[in-house]
Write a protein that holds these residues in place. Structure first.
Motif, short mmCIF file in Angstrom:
data_model
loop_
_atom_site.label_atom_id
_atom_site.label_comp_id
_atom_site.label_asym_id
_atom_site.label_seq_id
_atom_site.Cartn_x
_atom_site.Cartn_y
_atom_site.Cartn_z
N GLN A 1 11.01 -4.26 -2.47
CA GLN A 1 12.07 -3.89 -3.38
C GLN A 1 12.49 -2.43 -3.21
O GLN A 1 12.99 -1.80 -4.11
CB GLN A 1 11.62 -4.11 -4.83
CG GLN A 1 11.29 -5.57 -5.15
CD GLN A 1 10.83 -5.74 -6.59
OE1 GLN A 1 11.51 -5.32 -7.52
NE2 GLN A 1 9.66 -6.32 -6.78
N GLY A 2 12.25 -1.89 -2.03
CA GLY A 2 12.72 -0.56 -1.75
C GLY A 2 11.85 0.57 -2.27
O GLY A 2 12.36 1.47 -2.95
N HIS A 3 10.55 0.55 -1.95
CA HIS A 3 9.72 1.70 -2.30
C HIS A 3 10.27 2.93 -1.56
O HIS A 3 11.01 2.81 -0.58
CB HIS A 3 8.26 1.45 -1.95
CG HIS A 3 7.99 1.28 -0.48
ND1 HIS A 3 8.04 2.32 0.42
CD2 HIS A 3 7.66 0.18 0.26
CE1 HIS A 3 7.77 1.89 1.63
NE2 HIS A 3 7.53 0.59 1.56
N PRO B 1 3.97 -2.29 -12.26
CA PRO B 1 3.85 -1.41 -11.09
C PRO B 1 2.44 -0.98 -10.77
O PRO B 1 2.16 -0.59 -9.62
CB PRO B 1 4.71 -0.20 -11.48
CG PRO B 1 4.64 -0.17 -12.98
CD PRO B 1 4.64 -1.61 -13.39
N ASP B 2 1.51 -1.05 -11.73
CA ASP B 2 0.14 -0.62 -11.47
C ASP B 2 -0.74 -1.74 -10.94
O ASP B 2 -1.96 -1.58 -10.83
CB ASP B 2 -0.47 -0.02 -12.74
CG ASP B 2 0.26 1.24 -13.17
OD1 ASP B 2 0.70 2.00 -12.29
OD2 ASP B 2 0.38 1.47 -14.39
N SER C 1 0.83 -1.20 0.00
CA SER C 1 0.00 0.00 0.00
C SER C 1 0.87 1.26 0.00
O SER C 1 0.57 2.24 -0.69
CB SER C 1 -0.92 0.00 1.22
OG SER C 1 -1.73 1.16 1.25
N LEU C 2 1.96 1.25 0.75
CA LEU C 2 2.89 2.38 0.76
C LEU C 2 3.44 2.64 -0.64
O LEU C 2 3.61 3.78 -1.06
CB LEU C 2 4.03 2.11 1.74
CG LEU C 2 3.70 2.27 3.23
CD1 LEU C 2 4.75 1.58 4.09
CD2 LEU C 2 3.60 3.75 3.60
N ARG C 3 3.72 1.56 -1.35
CA ARG C 3 4.25 1.71 -2.70
C ARG C 3 3.15 2.13 -3.67
O ARG C 3 3.34 3.03 -4.50
CB ARG C 3 4.87 0.38 -3.17
CG ARG C 3 5.49 0.47 -4.57
CD ARG C 3 5.67 -0.90 -5.20
NE ARG C 3 4.39 -1.52 -5.55
CZ ARG C 3 3.70 -1.24 -6.66
NH1 ARG C 3 4.15 -0.34 -7.53
NH2 ARG C 3 2.56 -1.84 -6.91
N PHE C 4 2.02 1.47 -3.58
CA PHE C 4 0.95 1.62 -4.57
C PHE C 4 0.24 2.97 -4.46
O PHE C 4 -0.15 3.57 -5.47
CB PHE C 4 -0.06 0.48 -4.36
CG PHE C 4 -1.11 0.36 -5.42
CD1 PHE C 4 -0.79 -0.15 -6.68
CD2 PHE C 4 -2.42 0.73 -5.17
CE1 PHE C 4 -1.77 -0.29 -7.66
CE2 PHE C 4 -3.41 0.59 -6.14
CZ PHE C 4 -3.07 0.09 -7.39
N ASN C 5 0.03 3.44 -3.24
CA ASN C 5 -0.65 4.73 -3.01
C ASN C 5 0.11 5.51 -1.95
O ASN C 5 -0.36 5.69 -0.82
CB ASN C 5 -2.10 4.50 -2.55
CG ASN C 5 -3.07 4.41 -3.70
OD1 ASN C 5 -2.96 5.15 -4.67
ND2 ASN C 5 -4.04 3.50 -3.60
#
Length: 415
Positions: free
Chosen positions: A351-353, A341-342, A292-296
């Motif tokens: 992987q390091g967002h 990524p989407d 979630s941190l990465r996606f939004n």
């Protein structure tokens, strides 16, 4: 306009001066940028890692949109956080509340961060977890069961507000007003309203600090007011630094976590296959939070940085005094770093967002945000295992500013 093809923009501002396009002007007509900034980011990435854009209220800036270039910008010592390096700086406009870590550079930033870093270690945060769970359970008990509720106002907002205010020592009766001022500063509705909130919050924190100095109560803010030693000697804060520290810890300590909790619930409810995976295997809760941190990314972009000298950033010349804005949201959907990524995938390997930034200004409160979001999600699904969205996802409204992005409300059927 097709995605991946950016238009030329001979636009001018109200004063007739030629300026760069805003992100809204780069989007197709009718596109809701707040609901979907990622398509615009993808188009920008296709054209290169750095672009000149206009930020309403702040002027033109270099926007960095690839993960590699964002990491480089966040660790380049020639890019400074202190606004006095800006070519256009005159005053703070009445919106600054003290001097804080986010507005500072090493070694000043290093000294300020060292004073509070010990309060946000994983060990300290582990000690706070029982209290976080208690608050979460109390909030969940107030929600109708079964029934329909707004998950933002009823749960995602009061949880981190309560935790950070307990930690800093903000009286319960003052918390609603504090959040109103805080929200206006991070999501301003206008310059006058933001200035008024800054003034109100400054007055409030000044009095609160004085009260903690008179009557220490064991809170973090009380500890900071009694720190011994002259400023600059490794401990101790000037009055302006203490005000800035209180402001940053209180505001940054809850605003982004509100958006993280609600965005995580939203992503799961709009991706039922991923929600089913999590329900079947609660050990994936941590993975759901990271995805979630990465996606939004709740922090849409990092704080402005300013070139202290001419430099080249990812092949683009940046003049001394230029503003640079790093898009953490765009970097965390860079296909060169994150395959597909989407796609929201809670089993994705970390992987390091860059949701918490990178380098010297990596978010100090990351362990607390992760703990609150993990507890919030786990207990929510335990109490309401049949939780569903109570509205069409397209009808939801996203609040957005230069720095932050989050939902205004999230109606759910609690089951």
């Amino acid at each position: 306009m097709k995605w991946g093809v950016l238009p030329t923009f001979p636009g001018t501002g109200e004063d007739g001066v030629v300026r760069a396009p805003t992100l809204e002007e780069l989007a197709p007509e009718g596109h809701d940028l707040a609901a979907d900034p990622h398509s615009v980011h993808a188009a920008l990435r296709a054209g290169g890692p750095v672009h000149r854009v206009h930020v309403p209220g702040s002027g033109d800036a270099w926007l960095v949109v690839t993960r590699e270039a964002v990491r480089a910008a966040l660790t380049d010592p020639r890019l400074r956080n202190d606004i006095r390096h800006s070519a256009t700086w005159e005053t703070d406009g009445g919106h600054a509340v003290g001097r804080n870590m986010l507005q500072s550079d090493p070694p000043h930033h290093t000294r300020l961060r060292r004073l509070v870093a010990g309060h946000f270690t994983p060990g300290r945060i582990a000690g706070l977890r029982p209290g976080i769970e208690r608050v979460a359970r109390e909030l969940l008990a107030r929600l109708p069961r079964p029934g329909t509720a707004d998950l933002v106002s009823g749960y995602a907002l009061p949880l981190p507000v309560t935790v950070i205010c307990d930690l800093l020592g903000v009286p319960e009766a003052d918390r609603a007003a504090f959040h109103t001022w805080s929200n206006e500063l991070v999501m301003p509705t206008g310059a006058e309203a933001a200035a008024a909130s800054a003034a109100a919050l400054t007055d409030y924190l000044t009095e609160l600090i004085a009260e903690k100095a008179r009557t220490p109560d064991g809170s973090l803010l009380a500890d900071l007011t009694t720190a011994a030693g002259p400023p600059g000697a490794g401990n101790g804060l000037t009055p302006e630094e203490l005000l800035g520290m209180a402001f940053l810890l209180l505001v940054a300590g809850h605003e982004t976590t509100v958006d993280l909790i609600s965005a995580t619930a939203h992503s799961l409810l709009t991706h039922p296959d991923q929600l089913a995976l999590l329900r079947a295997d609660p050990t994936l809760t941590g993975g759901a939070i990271e995805e979630s941190l990465r996606f939004n990314s709740p922090v849409h972009a990092g704080a402005f940085r300013f070139a202290a000298e001419p430099l080249e950033l990812a092949g683009t010349r940046v003049d001394a005094g230029d503003a640079v804005l790093v898009s953490l949201a765009a970097a965390s959907r860079d296909p060169l770093a994150f395959p597909d990524p989407d796609r929201f995938d809670i089993t994705r390997r970390p992987q390091g967002h860059l949701a918490f930034g990178h380098g010297a200004h990596h978010c100090l409160g990351a362990p607390l945000a992760r703990a609150e979001a993990t507890v919030a999600l786990r207990l929510l699904l335990e109490r309401h295992p049949t939780l569903t969205l109570a509205t069409d996802p397209a009808s939801l409204t996203w609040r957005t500013s230069t720095l932050l992005r989050g939902l205004t409300a999230l109606p759910v059927h609690l089951g």
